[in-house]
Design a protein around this motif. Structure first.
Motif, mmCIF file in Angstrom:
data_model
loop_
_atom_site.group_PDB
_atom_site.id
_atom_site.type_symbol
_atom_site.label_atom_id
_atom_site.label_comp_id
_atom_site.label_asym_id
_atom_site.label_seq_id
_atom_site.Cartn_x
_atom_site.Cartn_y
_atom_site.Cartn_z
ATOM 1 N N THR A 250 0.760 -1.246 -0.035
ATOM 2 C CA THR A 250 -0.035 0.100 -0.048
ATOM 3 C C THR A 250 0.778 1.370 0.073
ATOM 4 O OG1 THR A 250 -0.033 0.008 2.492
ATOM 5 C CG2 THR A 250 -1.860 -1.173 1.218
ATOM 6 N N GLY A 251 2.139 1.063 0.053
ATOM 7 C CA GLY A 251 3.179 2.260 -0.013
ATOM 8 C C GLY A 251 4.535 1.816 -0.179
ATOM 9 N N TYR A 252 5.323 2.439 -0.039
ATOM 10 C CA TYR A 252 6.832 2.365 -0.254
ATOM 11 C C TYR A 252 7.365 1.581 1.305
ATOM 12 C CZ TYR A 252 7.089 4.296 -4.795
ATOM 13 O OH TYR A 252 6.920 4.769 -6.085
ATOM 14 N N LEU A 253 8.283 0.782 1.193
ATOM 15 C CA LEU A 253 8.848 0.410 2.596
ATOM 16 C C LEU A 253 9.697 1.451 3.179
ATOM 17 C CD1 LEU A 253 10.095 -3.253 1.880
ATOM 18 C CD2 LEU A 253 7.848 -2.494 2.129
ATOM 19 N N HIS A 254 9.448 1.470 4.625
ATOM 20 C CA HIS A 254 10.296 2.370 5.457
ATOM 21 C C HIS A 254 11.195 1.773 6.280
ATOM 22 C CE1 HIS A 254 7.615 1.898 8.364
ATOM 23 N NE2 HIS A 254 6.383 2.279 7.826
ATOM 24 N N ARG A 255 11.881 2.397 7.132
ATOM 25 C CA ARG A 255 12.962 1.876 8.097
ATOM 26 C C ARG A 255 12.201 0.774 8.897
ATOM 27 N NH1 ARG A 255 14.839 6.916 8.399
ATOM 28 N NH2 ARG A 255 17.056 7.508 8.554
ATOM 29 N N GLY A 256 11.001 0.808 9.388
ATOM 30 C CA GLY A 256 10.341 -0.165 10.182
ATOM 31 C C GLY A 256 10.155 -1.303 9.475
ATOM 32 N N HIS A 257 9.936 -1.498 8.218
ATOM 33 C CA HIS A 257 9.665 -2.569 7.491
ATOM 34 C C HIS A 257 11.002 -3.348 7.409
ATOM 35 C CE1 HIS A 257 5.957 -0.366 5.539
ATOM 36 N NE2 HIS A 257 5.629 -1.537 5.920
ATOM 37 N N ALA A 258 12.022 -2.595 7.032
ATOM 38 C CA ALA A 258 13.474 -3.126 6.861
ATOM 39 C C ALA A 258 13.959 -3.782 8.081
ATOM 40 C CB ALA A 258 14.588 -1.988 6.702
ATOM 41 N N PHE A 259 13.651 -3.237 9.271
ATOM 42 C CA PHE A 259 13.882 -3.867 10.562
ATOM 43 C C PHE A 259 13.140 -5.181 10.749
ATOM 44 C CE2 PHE A 259 13.469 -4.613 15.325
ATOM 45 C CZ PHE A 259 14.685 -4.384 15.503
ATOM 46 N N SER A 260 11.852 -5.406 10.243
ATOM 47 C CA SER A 260 11.139 -6.562 10.335
ATOM 48 C C SER A 260 11.721 -7.517 9.121
ATOM 49 C CB SER A 260 9.696 -6.123 9.947
ATOM 50 O OG SER A 260 8.801 -7.136 10.511
ATOM 51 N N ALA A 261 11.987 -7.052 8.226
ATOM 52 C CA ALA A 261 12.621 -7.699 7.141
ATOM 53 C C ALA A 261 13.942 -8.421 7.606
ATOM 54 C CB ALA A 261 12.545 -7.220 5.619
ATOM 55 N N LEU A 262 14.780 -7.621 8.049
ATOM 56 C CA LEU A 262 15.892 -8.038 8.392
ATOM 57 C C LEU A 262 16.237 -9.035 9.674
ATOM 58 C CD1 LEU A 262 17.955 -4.570 8.118
ATOM 59 C CD2 LEU A 262 18.548 -6.446 6.787
ATOM 60 N N THR A 263 15.306 -8.817 10.363
ATOM 61 C CA THR A 263 15.121 -9.531 11.601
ATOM 62 C C THR A 263 14.797 -10.940 11.151
ATOM 63 O OG1 THR A 263 14.261 -7.698 13.151
ATOM 64 C CG2 THR A 263 13.681 -10.014 14.006
ATOM 65 N N ALA A 264 13.500 -11.065 10.372
ATOM 66 C CA ALA A 264 13.197 -12.354 9.861
ATOM 67 C C ALA A 264 14.294 -13.222 9.246
ATOM 68 C CB ALA A 264 11.992 -12.380 9.126
ATOM 69 N N HIS A 265 15.035 -12.506 8.226
ATOM 70 C CA HIS A 265 15.864 -12.919 7.419
ATOM 71 C C HIS A 265 17.196 -13.475 8.102
ATOM 72 C CE1 HIS A 265 19.666 -12.370 5.359
ATOM 73 N NE2 HIS A 265 19.138 -13.025 4.219
ATOM 74 N N ASP A 266 17.535 -12.651 9.263
ATOM 75 C CA ASP A 266 18.810 -12.984 9.985
ATOM 76 C C ASP A 266 18.539 -14.299 10.833
ATOM 77 O OD1 ASP A 266 19.703 -10.863 8.406
ATOM 78 O OD2 ASP A 266 20.436 -9.673 10.459
ATOM 79 N N GLN A 267 17.219 -14.315 11.408
ATOM 80 C CA GLN A 267 16.817 -15.732 12.283
ATOM 81 C C GLN A 267 16.999 -16.721 11.239
ATOM 82 O OE1 GLN A 267 16.327 -16.339 15.261
ATOM 83 N NE2 GLN A 267 16.314 -14.136 16.218
ATOM 84 N N ALA A 268 16.489 -16.545 10.158
ATOM 85 C CA ALA A 268 16.506 -17.796 9.183
ATOM 86 C C ALA A 268 17.968 -18.207 8.941
ATOM 87 C CB ALA A 268 15.741 -17.300 8.053
ATOM 88 N N GLN A 269 18.735 -17.092 8.607
ATOM 89 C CA GLN A 269 20.136 -17.312 8.212
ATOM 90 C C GLN A 269 20.892 -18.049 9.338
ATOM 91 O OE1 GLN A 269 22.543 -14.177 6.560
ATOM 92 N NE2 GLN A 269 22.344 -15.388 4.750
ATOM 93 N N ARG A 270 20.654 -17.445 10.673
ATOM 94 C CA ARG A 270 21.602 -17.954 11.852
ATOM 95 C C ARG A 270 21.053 -19.448 12.157
ATOM 96 N NH1 ARG A 270 20.247 -13.572 15.397
ATOM 97 N NH2 ARG A 270 20.944 -12.049 13.749
ATOM 98 N N ARG A 271 19.775 -19.839 11.976
ATOM 99 C CA ARG A 271 19.191 -21.023 12.233
ATOM 100 C C ARG A 271 19.081 -21.900 11.201
ATOM 101 N NH1 ARG A 271 14.438 -18.040 15.800
ATOM 102 N NH2 ARG A 271 13.844 -20.342 16.018
ATOM 103 N N GLY A 272 19.789 -21.767 10.250
ATOM 104 C CA GLY A 272 19.536 -22.570 9.114
ATOM 105 C C GLY A 272 18.445 -22.809 8.396
ATOM 106 N N GLY A 273 17.402 -21.810 8.650
ATOM 107 C CA GLY A 273 15.914 -21.840 8.352
ATOM 108 C C GLY A 273 15.626 -21.231 6.902
#
Ligand code: GLU
Length: 285
Positions: A14-37
């Protein structure tokens, strides 16, 4: 041993991503990477009146700029409306739903809300059969609501709605949380205009995609109770949750769509790098 982690970032275009979205995406991505997910991106575009293809494309571009990689194909809710109708039919067959013909103005009046408040606890109950028949015959549109009292009778109590919070809620809630869906009232599971609702689509998708840990902002912590209720009623597996803090503007307010100078594409245009943004957000690579 824990099943392989599957988590997701599920923005609405519904709009362009901002810092809050970046934080969320990075959190999810990094968890997956760290835990082999596995890290999934899901485009939550059921609301065709608010979502736009140009934002959908921009989201993926911005995520690539952040240095993230996600599984393909990306699931778009608009392409899976039949899955939500199936879930709706199952709830209806269990006798858990009732029609609600109220207009938006009536709903707002019913909860004593100011017009900008979109959803608060509201349980109007089913319309009397004669009125319902009349309105149906007149072809009036209606929403489907989930009857909390019928759901409670079916389950006995809400003890099974407990969930594993691996992050924290707005008041620091963490660990095993007892979920109480009563605060939300009889939620709408199918909007008049869309035939589905956010809550229903999210639980169906998380289950179909095998999501084991839901990553999202703490503003959705309260939504977890009704989503757990839908999962239990539909016999879907219970994911764990990782709610995270919200990224606020310097004045402590939440970023809004109108803060266009603060979108990720704007930061990128000003020469900010993804690593610099990670550092600013306190989320190391
Ligand atoms: N699509 C929702 C949003 O953009 C997030 C849904 C979720 O993570 O459960 O706020």
């Amino acid at each position: 041993m824990e099943d392989r982690l599957v988590t997701r970032f599920a923005p609405s275009p519904t709009g362009y991503l901002h810092r809050g979205h970046a934080f969320s995406a990075l959190t999810a991505h990094d968890q997956a990477q760290r835990r082999g997910g596995r890290f999934l991106v899901r485009i939550e575009d059921i609301d065709a009146t608010r979502c736009q293809p140009r934002f959908d494309a921009a989201i993926l571009e911005d995520l690539a700029w952040l240095g993230l990689d996600w599984e393909r194909p990306v699931r778009r809710q608009s392409e899976h409306l039949g899955d939500y109708q199936d879930a709706l039919a199952r709830l209806r067959d269990m006798g858990l739903l009732y029609r609600c013909f109220r207009t938006r103005a009536e709903t707002l009046a019913g909860i004593g809300a100011a017009p900008h408040v979109s959803q608060r606890a509201d349980s109007p109950g089913p319309p009397p059969p004669d009125i319902e028949a009349e309105r149906l015959a007149a072809g009036e549109p209606f929403a489907w609501r989930l009857s909390l009292s019928t759901a409670r009778r079916r389950l006995g109590d809400f003890a099974s709605l407990e969930f594993d919070e691996r992050g924290s809620g707005p008041a620091g809630e963490t660990g095993w949380i007892a979920a109480d869906p009563a605060a939300a009232g009889d939620i709408i599971v199918a909007r008049k205009d869309l035939g589905v609702s956010y809550h229903l689509a999210v639980v169906v998708d998380d289950a179909l995609q095998g999501v084991t840990e839901v990553t999202r902002g703490e503003d959705l912590f309260a939504a977890t109770a009704v989503q757990r209720l839908l999962q239990v009623l539909l016999g879907l597996p219970a994911p764990a949750y990782r709610h995270h803090r919200l990224i606020l503007r310097p004045d402590g307010k939440r970023f809004a769509k109108r803060d266009t100078a603060e979108t990720l594409r704007d930061l990128r245009g000003r020469g900010v790098t993804a690593d610099e943004l990670r550092e600013e957000l306190g989320i190391g690579g």
